[in-house]
Design an enzyme around this catalytic site. Structure first.
Site, mmCIF file in Angstrom:
data_model
loop_
_atom_site.group_PDB
_atom_site.id
_atom_site.type_symbol
_atom_site.label_atom_id
_atom_site.label_comp_id
_atom_site.label_asym_id
_atom_site.label_seq_id
_atom_site.Cartn_x
_atom_site.Cartn_y
_atom_site.Cartn_z
ATOM 1 N N TRP A 141 18.863 34.782 59.497
ATOM 2 C CA TRP A 141 17.392 34.689 59.471
ATOM 3 C C TRP A 141 16.903 34.867 58.032
ATOM 4 O O TRP A 141 16.046 34.135 57.556
ATOM 5 C CB TRP A 141 16.811 35.775 60.376
ATOM 6 C CG TRP A 141 15.328 35.777 60.516
ATOM 7 C CD1 TRP A 141 14.593 35.150 61.481
ATOM 8 C CD2 TRP A 141 14.385 36.465 59.674
ATOM 9 N NE1 TRP A 141 13.243 35.405 61.295
ATOM 10 C CE2 TRP A 141 13.094 36.193 60.195
ATOM 11 C CE3 TRP A 141 14.487 37.256 58.536
ATOM 12 C CZ2 TRP A 141 11.930 36.711 59.614
ATOM 13 C CZ3 TRP A 141 13.340 37.762 57.949
ATOM 14 C CH2 TRP A 141 12.081 37.481 58.485
ATOM 15 N N ARG A 179 31.198 45.723 55.788
ATOM 16 C CA ARG A 179 30.139 45.016 55.052
ATOM 17 C C ARG A 179 29.931 45.647 53.677
ATOM 18 O O ARG A 179 30.326 46.791 53.464
ATOM 19 C CB ARG A 179 28.845 45.076 55.854
ATOM 20 C CG ARG A 179 28.982 44.300 57.128
ATOM 21 C CD ARG A 179 27.686 44.234 57.884
ATOM 22 N NE ARG A 179 27.904 43.428 59.066
ATOM 23 C CZ ARG A 179 27.007 42.619 59.608
ATOM 24 N NH1 ARG A 179 25.803 42.532 59.107
ATOM 25 N NH2 ARG A 179 27.299 41.911 60.674
ATOM 26 N N GLU A 195 26.454 39.850 83.785
ATOM 27 C CA GLU A 195 26.086 38.459 83.511
ATOM 28 C C GLU A 195 25.776 38.359 82.019
ATOM 29 O O GLU A 195 25.115 39.243 81.462
ATOM 30 C CB GLU A 195 24.835 38.056 84.314
ATOM 31 C CG GLU A 195 25.039 38.024 85.802
ATOM 32 C CD GLU A 195 25.987 36.915 86.261
ATOM 33 O OE1 GLU A 195 26.062 35.865 85.582
ATOM 34 O OE2 GLU A 195 26.648 37.109 87.299
ATOM 35 N N ASN A 247 20.484 38.567 62.046
ATOM 36 C CA ASN A 247 19.544 39.048 61.014
ATOM 37 C C ASN A 247 19.856 38.437 59.651
ATOM 38 O O ASN A 247 18.940 38.050 58.911
ATOM 39 C CB ASN A 247 19.636 40.573 60.882
ATOM 40 C CG ASN A 247 19.172 41.306 62.115
ATOM 41 O OD1 ASN A 247 18.561 40.727 62.989
ATOM 42 N ND2 ASN A 247 19.456 42.594 62.183
ATOM 43 N N ARG A 262 30.512 35.688 71.776
ATOM 44 C CA ARG A 262 31.552 36.735 71.816
ATOM 45 C C ARG A 262 30.944 38.043 72.306
ATOM 46 O O ARG A 262 29.740 38.255 72.209
ATOM 47 C CB ARG A 262 32.079 37.020 70.409
ATOM 48 C CG ARG A 262 32.844 35.957 69.741
ATOM 49 C CD ARG A 262 33.378 36.482 68.406
ATOM 50 N NE ARG A 262 32.310 36.723 67.447
ATOM 51 C CZ ARG A 262 31.725 35.813 66.693
ATOM 52 N NH1 ARG A 262 32.113 34.557 66.782
ATOM 53 N NH2 ARG A 262 30.762 36.124 65.868
ATOM 54 N N LEU A 302 12.339 55.224 80.188
ATOM 55 C CA LEU A 302 13.397 54.319 79.724
ATOM 56 C C LEU A 302 14.464 55.071 78.934
ATOM 57 O O LEU A 302 14.144 55.839 78.028
ATOM 58 C CB LEU A 302 12.762 53.243 78.821
ATOM 59 C CG LEU A 302 13.730 52.260 78.149
ATOM 60 C CD1 LEU A 302 14.319 51.283 79.157
ATOM 61 C CD2 LEU A 302 13.031 51.502 77.020
ATOM 62 N N SER A 351 32.443 40.996 71.025
ATOM 63 C CA SER A 351 32.602 41.803 69.808
ATOM 64 C C SER A 351 32.737 43.309 70.081
ATOM 65 O O SER A 351 32.066 44.127 69.455
ATOM 66 C CB SER A 351 31.441 41.558 68.836
ATOM 67 O OG SER A 351 31.410 40.214 68.441
ATOM 68 N N ASP A 389 22.101 39.893 67.099
ATOM 69 C CA ASP A 389 22.833 39.187 66.050
ATOM 70 C C ASP A 389 21.932 38.155 65.358
ATOM 71 O O ASP A 389 21.055 37.579 65.998
ATOM 72 C CB ASP A 389 24.048 38.500 66.694
ATOM 73 C CG ASP A 389 25.117 38.150 65.690
ATOM 74 O OD1 ASP A 389 24.970 38.489 64.494
ATOM 75 O OD2 ASP A 389 26.114 37.538 66.101
ATOM 76 N N HIS A 434 17.400 42.567 58.474
ATOM 77 C CA HIS A 434 17.529 43.763 59.320
ATOM 78 C C HIS A 434 16.161 44.411 59.543
ATOM 79 O O HIS A 434 15.864 44.921 60.612
ATOM 80 C CB HIS A 434 18.492 44.768 58.686
ATOM 81 C CG HIS A 434 19.899 44.252 58.587
ATOM 82 N ND1 HIS A 434 20.518 43.590 59.623
ATOM 83 C CD2 HIS A 434 20.810 44.269 57.575
ATOM 84 C CE1 HIS A 434 21.742 43.241 59.256
ATOM 85 N NE2 HIS A 434 21.942 43.633 58.016
ATOM 86 N N THR A 457 31.912 49.680 64.940
ATOM 87 C CA THR A 457 32.975 50.351 64.166
ATOM 88 C C THR A 457 33.531 49.390 63.110
ATOM 89 O O THR A 457 34.175 49.823 62.165
ATOM 90 C CB THR A 457 34.124 50.813 65.107
ATOM 91 O OG1 THR A 457 34.436 49.757 66.018
ATOM 92 C CG2 THR A 457 33.725 52.037 65.904
ATOM 93 N N ARG A 459 19.682 40.101 52.792
ATOM 94 C CA ARG A 459 20.070 40.364 54.187
ATOM 95 C C ARG A 459 19.299 41.529 54.793
ATOM 96 O O ARG A 459 18.951 41.519 55.972
ATOM 97 C CB ARG A 459 21.582 40.645 54.270
ATOM 98 C CG ARG A 459 22.444 39.436 53.992
ATOM 99 C CD ARG A 459 23.932 39.774 54.033
ATOM 100 N NE ARG A 459 24.312 40.326 55.309
ATOM 101 C CZ ARG A 459 24.605 39.593 56.402
ATOM 102 N NH1 ARG A 459 24.567 38.286 56.326
ATOM 103 N NH2 ARG A 459 24.929 40.175 57.529
HETATM 104 C C1 FPP Z 1 23.493 41.679 63.213
HETATM 105 O O1 FPP Z 1 23.036 40.666 62.354
HETATM 106 C C2 FPP Z 1 22.741 42.902 63.034
HETATM 107 C C3 FPP Z 1 23.238 44.125 62.649
HETATM 108 C C4 FPP Z 1 24.658 44.357 62.355
HETATM 109 C C5 FPP Z 1 22.367 45.277 62.486
HETATM 110 C C6 FPP Z 1 21.319 45.478 63.533
HETATM 111 C C7 FPP Z 1 20.174 46.184 62.939
HETATM 112 C C8 FPP Z 1 18.880 46.026 63.315
HETATM 113 C C9 FPP Z 1 18.439 45.193 64.433
HETATM 114 C C10 FPP Z 1 17.798 46.688 62.552
HETATM 115 C C11 FPP Z 1 17.919 48.144 62.446
HETATM 116 C C12 FPP Z 1 17.533 48.865 63.665
HETATM 117 C C13 FPP Z 1 18.165 49.985 64.007
HETATM 118 C C14 FPP Z 1 17.761 50.739 65.218
HETATM 119 C C15 FPP Z 1 19.272 50.503 63.144
HETATM 120 P P1 FPP Z 1 24.016 40.117 61.253
HETATM 121 O O2 FPP Z 1 23.800 40.878 59.999
HETATM 122 O O3 FPP Z 1 25.408 40.132 61.758
HETATM 123 O O4 FPP Z 1 23.499 38.649 61.082
HETATM 124 P P2 FPP Z 1 24.359 37.370 60.672
HETATM 125 O O5 FPP Z 1 25.403 37.189 61.728
HETATM 126 O O6 FPP Z 1 23.344 36.275 60.672
HETATM 127 O O7 FPP Z 1 24.921 37.640 59.314
#
Ligand code: FPP
Length: 243
Positions: free
Chosen positions: A28, A74, A210, A25, A197, A134, A199, A23, A40, A69, A36
């Site tokens: 950041w 978004r 844990e 991205n 959370r 892995l 989620s 969480d 990612h 889901t 956004r």
């Molecule tokens: C949550 O950050 C991130 C996501 C919903 C997407 C995760 C995607 C990646 C890590 C990159 C792609 C890699 C693959 C394998 C598909 P957020 O957007 O909810 O961030 P925020 O809470 O700061 O808005």
């Protein structure tokens, strides 16, 4: 400043199964006035390093929450951008994942994804299916309730057609119907970005997990921070309801 601290990990007590809610991205990217999707993209780079470190540490199963889901809510361009990134990730990383004996699996109904994303995923699934290293599980269009609903429907159908009696139902039977069938439950679930959370992630499987929460945003989540989270896990006393 880059975190270069070394954590003394007990190599005998590394969790077999680690699950991560990646969480932060978006935040950041916002901090840097970037779109956004740039977040990612940076998150994808972070993920690559965490997969590598998992392997080095001897983690056997790594499950990451890439798309829930609920994430369909978004903006359409963000959703399609994440799926495009997935193709980029698979094309860029597949050879290395395969060379490292990583077995890629998908948790979730990915049939709703665009055709080119499905193709990239299926190429990865097929290429790595016999790998014995892995287990790298990517949760995509995944929801814990959805996963449990599907399991309930399949088991209910057996009860209705008489092949199973309700009183014969067991926890093991339910577990066998989940994406994690045959895998240990995650001992450690990490969530980044300060959100506290679950989620809808691994609802059944997290019964005794844990939880380690870190304020670090996912793109800034380094292998060192990962080791710090594992060290925190190793400091916990796990009682499973006992004393
Ligand atoms: C949550 O950050 C991130 C996501 C919903 C997407 C995760 C995607 C990646 C890590 C990159 C792609 C890699 C693959 C394998 C598909 P957020 O957007 O909810 O961030 P925020 O809470 O700061 O808005």
């Amino acid at each position: 400043m880059k975190d270069t601290k070394q954590y003394q990990l007990d190599r005998e007590n590394v969790p077999q199964h680690v699950a991560i809610v990646m969480d932060g991205n978006g935040r950041w990217a916002k901090k840097r006035s970037l779109p956004r999707l740039a977040g990612h993209n940076a998150g994808m780079a972070a993920l690559k390093e965490i997969v590598k470190r998992s392997d080095v540490l001897g983690v056997k199963y790594l499950t990451v929450y890439a798309f829930s889901t609920e994430n369909w809510k978004r903006p359409a361009d963000e959703v399609s951008g994440i799926f495009k990134l997935l193709i980029v990730y698979m094309k860029k990383e597949l050879a290395e994942l395969h060379a490292n004996n990583v077995h890629v699996q998908i948790f979730g109904d990915y049939s709703r994804l665009p055709k080119d994303s499905i193709d990239a995923l299926e190429t990865a699934l097929e290429k790595t299916k016999n790998n014995t290293g892995l287990k790298f599980n990517i949760a995509l269009n995944y929801g814990g309730r959805d996963e449990m609903m599907q399991a309930i429907r399949r088991l209910a159908a057996k009860c209705c057609d008489g092949t199973l009696k309700p009183e014969e139902l067991s926890e093991e039977m339910v577990a066998q119907q989940l994406y994690t069938a045959g895998m240990p439950d995650p001992e450690l679930i990490i969530r980044t970005s300060g959100e506290l959370r679950l989620s809808n992630f691994l609802l059944w499987q997290s019964a005794y997990s844990e939880f380690v929460f870190t304020d670090v945003l996912w793109p800034d989540f380094t292998p060192e921070e990962y080791e710090r989270c594992i060290a925190e896990f190793q400091g916990r006393k796990r009682r499973y309801g006992g004393v």
